[in-house]
Each structure stands twice: as structure tokens, then as C-alpha cells.
Write an enzyme that holds these catalytic residues in place. Structure first.
Site, PDB file in Angstrom:
ATOM      1  N   GLN A 144      -1.182 -12.292   9.313  1.00 57.61           N
ATOM      2  CA  GLN A 144      -0.610 -11.107   8.651  1.00 57.61           C
ATOM      3  C   GLN A 144      -1.013 -11.078   7.179  1.00 57.61           C
ATOM      4  O   GLN A 144      -0.839 -12.062   6.462  1.00 57.61           O
ATOM      5  CB  GLN A 144       0.919 -11.142   8.766  1.00 57.61           C
ATOM      6  N   THR A 145      -1.564  -9.958   6.749  1.00 61.51           N
ATOM      7  CA  THR A 145      -1.904  -9.812   5.329  1.00 61.51           C
ATOM      8  C   THR A 145      -0.994  -8.795   4.640  1.00 61.51           C
ATOM      9  O   THR A 145      -0.741  -8.903   3.458  1.00 61.51           O
ATOM     10  CB  THR A 145      -3.371  -9.356   5.132  1.00 61.51           C
ATOM     11  N   VAL A 146      -0.521  -7.805   5.374  1.00 64.68           N
ATOM     12  CA  VAL A 146       0.364  -6.795   4.787  1.00 64.68           C
ATOM     13  C   VAL A 146       1.802  -7.172   5.142  1.00 64.68           C
ATOM     14  O   VAL A 146       2.141  -7.293   6.329  1.00 64.68           O
ATOM     15  CB  VAL A 146       0.022  -5.381   5.316  1.00 64.68           C
ATOM     16  N   HIS A 173       0.815  -1.220   0.000  1.00 66.40           N
ATOM     17  CA  HIS A 173       0.000   0.000   0.000  1.00 66.40           C
ATOM     18  C   HIS A 173       0.845   1.265   0.000  1.00 66.40           C
ATOM     19  O   HIS A 173       1.892   1.316   0.632  1.00 66.40           O
ATOM     20  CB  HIS A 173      -0.888   0.048   1.248  1.00 66.40           C
ATOM     21  N   GLN A 186       0.700  -9.509  14.217  1.00 61.81           N
ATOM     22  CA  GLN A 186       0.463 -10.761  13.499  1.00 61.81           C
ATOM     23  C   GLN A 186       1.703 -10.945  12.620  1.00 61.81           C
ATOM     24  O   GLN A 186       1.848 -10.282  11.596  1.00 61.81           O
ATOM     25  CB  GLN A 186      -0.834 -10.669  12.698  1.00 61.81           C
ATOM     26  N   HIS A 212      -0.543  -3.510  15.906  1.00 65.01           N
ATOM     27  CA  HIS A 212      -1.929  -3.065  16.070  1.00 65.01           C
ATOM     28  C   HIS A 212      -2.087  -2.511  17.480  1.00 65.01           C
ATOM     29  O   HIS A 212      -1.728  -3.183  18.454  1.00 65.01           O
ATOM     30  CB  HIS A 212      -2.898  -4.242  15.927  1.00 65.01           C
ATOM     31  N   HIS A 268       3.811  -4.467  11.398  1.00 66.80           N
ATOM     32  CA  HIS A 268       2.967  -3.400  11.967  1.00 66.80           C
ATOM     33  C   HIS A 268       2.413  -3.855  13.308  1.00 66.80           C
ATOM     34  O   HIS A 268       2.015  -5.002  13.464  1.00 66.80           O
ATOM     35  CB  HIS A 268       1.832  -2.996  11.018  1.00 66.80           C
ATOM     36  N   HIS A 312       4.581  -6.117   5.814  1.00 62.93           N
ATOM     37  CA  HIS A 312       5.361  -5.001   6.374  1.00 62.93           C
ATOM     38  C   HIS A 312       5.005  -5.003   7.862  1.00 62.93           C
ATOM     39  O   HIS A 312       3.829  -4.853   8.204  1.00 62.93           O
ATOM     40  CB  HIS A 312       4.913  -3.703   5.668  1.00 62.93           C
ATOM     41  N   ASN A 360      -6.412   3.445  10.659  1.00 64.83           N
ATOM     42  CA  ASN A 360      -6.785   2.207   9.966  1.00 64.83           C
ATOM     43  C   ASN A 360      -7.999   2.435   9.068  1.00 64.83           C
ATOM     44  O   ASN A 360      -8.952   3.098   9.475  1.00 64.83           O
ATOM     45  CB  ASN A 360      -7.114   1.142  11.022  1.00 64.83           C
TER      46      ASN A 360
HETATM   47  W1  AMW Z   1      -2.439  -7.553   9.332  1.00 67.38           W
HETATM   48  O1  AMW Z   1      -3.826  -8.566   9.016  1.00 67.38           O
HETATM   49  O2  AMW Z   1      -1.457  -7.651   8.036  1.00 67.38           O
HETATM   50  O3  AMW Z   1      -1.837  -7.837  10.845  1.00 67.38           O
HETATM   51  O4  AMW Z   1      -3.153  -6.013   9.409  1.00 67.38           O
HETATM   52  C1  AMW Z   1      -3.236  -5.116   8.328  1.00 67.38           C
HETATM   53  C2  AMW Z   1      -3.986  -3.905   8.812  1.00 67.38           C
HETATM   54  O5  AMW Z   1      -3.786  -2.850   7.916  1.00 67.38           O
HETATM   55  C3  AMW Z   1      -5.494  -4.135   8.903  1.00 67.38           C
HETATM   56  O6  AMW Z   1      -5.958  -3.651  10.144  1.00 67.38           O
HETATM   57  C4  AMW Z   1      -6.035  -3.328   7.728  1.00 67.38           C
HETATM   58  O7  AMW Z   1      -7.340  -2.848   7.971  1.00 67.38           O
HETATM   59  C5  AMW Z   1      -5.013  -2.223   7.642  1.00 67.38           C
HETATM   60  N1  AMW Z   1      -4.826  -1.622   6.326  1.00 67.38           N
HETATM   61  C6  AMW Z   1      -4.541  -2.273   5.178  1.00 67.38           C
HETATM   62  N2  AMW Z   1      -4.360  -1.391   4.173  1.00 67.38           N
HETATM   63  C7  AMW Z   1      -4.532  -0.156   4.695  1.00 67.38           C
HETATM   64  C8  AMW Z   1      -4.496   1.164   4.150  1.00 67.38           C
HETATM   65  N3  AMW Z   1      -4.239   1.388   2.867  1.00 67.38           N
HETATM   66  N4  AMW Z   1      -4.712   2.192   4.985  1.00 67.38           N
HETATM   67  C9  AMW Z   1      -4.984   1.979   6.293  1.00 67.38           C
HETATM   68  N5  AMW Z   1      -5.040   0.769   6.867  1.00 67.38           N
HETATM   69  C10 AMW Z   1      -4.825  -0.290   6.079  1.00 67.38           C
END
Ligand code: AMW
Length: 150
Positions: free
Chosen positions: A91-93, A9, A84, A99, A97, A95, A28
Site C-alpha cells: 500500500q502506498t496511498v 491526493h 493492499q 483495485h 482502496h 486510504h 487510475n
Molecule cells: W496502492 O499501491 O496504495 O494499493 O495503490 C495506489 C493506486 O492509486 C495505484 O494504482 C496508483 O496508480 C493509483 N493512484 C495514485 N494516485 C492517483 C491519482 N492521483 N489519481 C489516480 N490514481 C492514482
């Protein structure tokens, strides 16, 4: 306007409310509770183990500061602070982070359900653009938080 990298992102500066030497904090787009924010290293690093010691120190000092401010600002009485770290952990992103989630009595019927919510809130079926907050709403929240750090 400067932008920030958060995994895949590109984050507008308007959504970022704090920048330190090695970290930044953003609001978020799909908060699990009011005041659910994220703290990240500036460098795009996938796993917690990949951070340098100075990045870990800065990330956690920043998280401590951010957590204190959002708990008070969102009238929380406790905090859930969580990473995560890897896909099997939710973890989906890609990078690192942290929470930060302000908590209050009765916010979840079962206290630890917050972890289920965290795990699923941004998975495919749950996470579509219609469920994201608008840029304007995020910008307003970030602007309010930014004032609390100056
Ligand atoms: W992970 O599931 O990778 O621990 O959490 C990813 C977090 O980033 C989620 O809470 C998601 O809602 C948030 N997120 C993803 N993309 C963006 C974005 N472009 N701007 C703000 N928050 C984001």
C-alpha cells in the site's frame, strides 16, 4: 468543481465515475491493465480494519457493481480484485482502496504476475509523472464509465 480526497491526493471530479452514499470509484493514473480502477470509502481511512460495518458494506457493494461494469466494458472475461492493506502489503496511498482489474486469457505470461505488477507499478522508480496518463485521457475514460451507471 467538487474534489475527492484519496489519501495525500486530491482527485478531480472528472476522474471519478461513481459516487455512492459512502464510497467513490475513480480511474487510475497508471493502470496495470486496461480498466484498472479503484474503489474507495469517502472517509479517509488508512486500514481496512478501521472501516465501519456500513462502510465495508457500501465499499463491497460498490466494488461488485463497478467490477461487473468494467469487466464488460473492457472486454474482460475475469477479474482480479485486490486490497493492499498496509505498507508491507504494497500500500502506498494511506486510504483504503480496492483495485479492480479486468482480466483476459494471456494478459500475463504467468497469471499471478499481476500481483508483482500491482506491487511495483506505483513505487518510486516506476512511478514518475511522465508515466501517468493525462487528465484528459482519464477524464474521457471516467466519462465513458459514468454513463454506464446512470
Ligand atoms: W496502492 O499501491 O496504495 O494499493 O495503490 C495506489 C493506486 O492509486 C495505484 O494504482 C496508483 O496508480 C493509483 N493512484 C495514485 N494516485 C492517483 C491519482 N492521483 N489519481 C489516480 N490514481 C492514482
Amino acid at each position: 468543481m467538487a474534489t475527492f480526497r484519496f489519501g495525500q491526493h486530491i482527485i478531480k471530479a472528472s476522474a471519478v465515475f461513481l459516487q455512492t452514499e459512502l464510497s467513490f470509484a475513480l480511474v487510475n493514473r497508471k493502470p496495470v491493465v486496461p480498466g484498472h480502477v479503484l474503489v474507495c470509502p469517502l472517509r479517509q481511512v488508512e486500514r481496512f480494519r478501521d472501516l465501519r460495518p456500513d462502510e465495508v458494506a457500501d465499499l463491497f457493494k460498490t466494488t461488485q457493481m463497478v467490477a461487473d461494469v468494467v469487466e464488460k466494458h473492457f472486454q474482460g472475461t475475469s477479474l482480479t480484485i485486490s486490497i493492499q492493506d498496509g505498507p508491507e502489503a504494497g500500500q502506498t496511498v494511506k486510504h483504503v482502496h480496492v483495485h479492480v482489474l479486468p482480466r483476459r486469457a494471456g494478459d500475463f505470461q504467468r497469471n499471478d504476475s499481476i500481483y508483482d505488477e500491482l506491487q511495483k507499478h506505483d513505487k518510486e522508480d516506476e512511478d514518475n509523472p511522465a508515466k501517468w496518463r493525462t487528465e484528459e485521457e482519464m477524464g474521457r475514460e471516467a466519462a465513458d464509465l459514468r454513463k454506464l451507471f446512470s
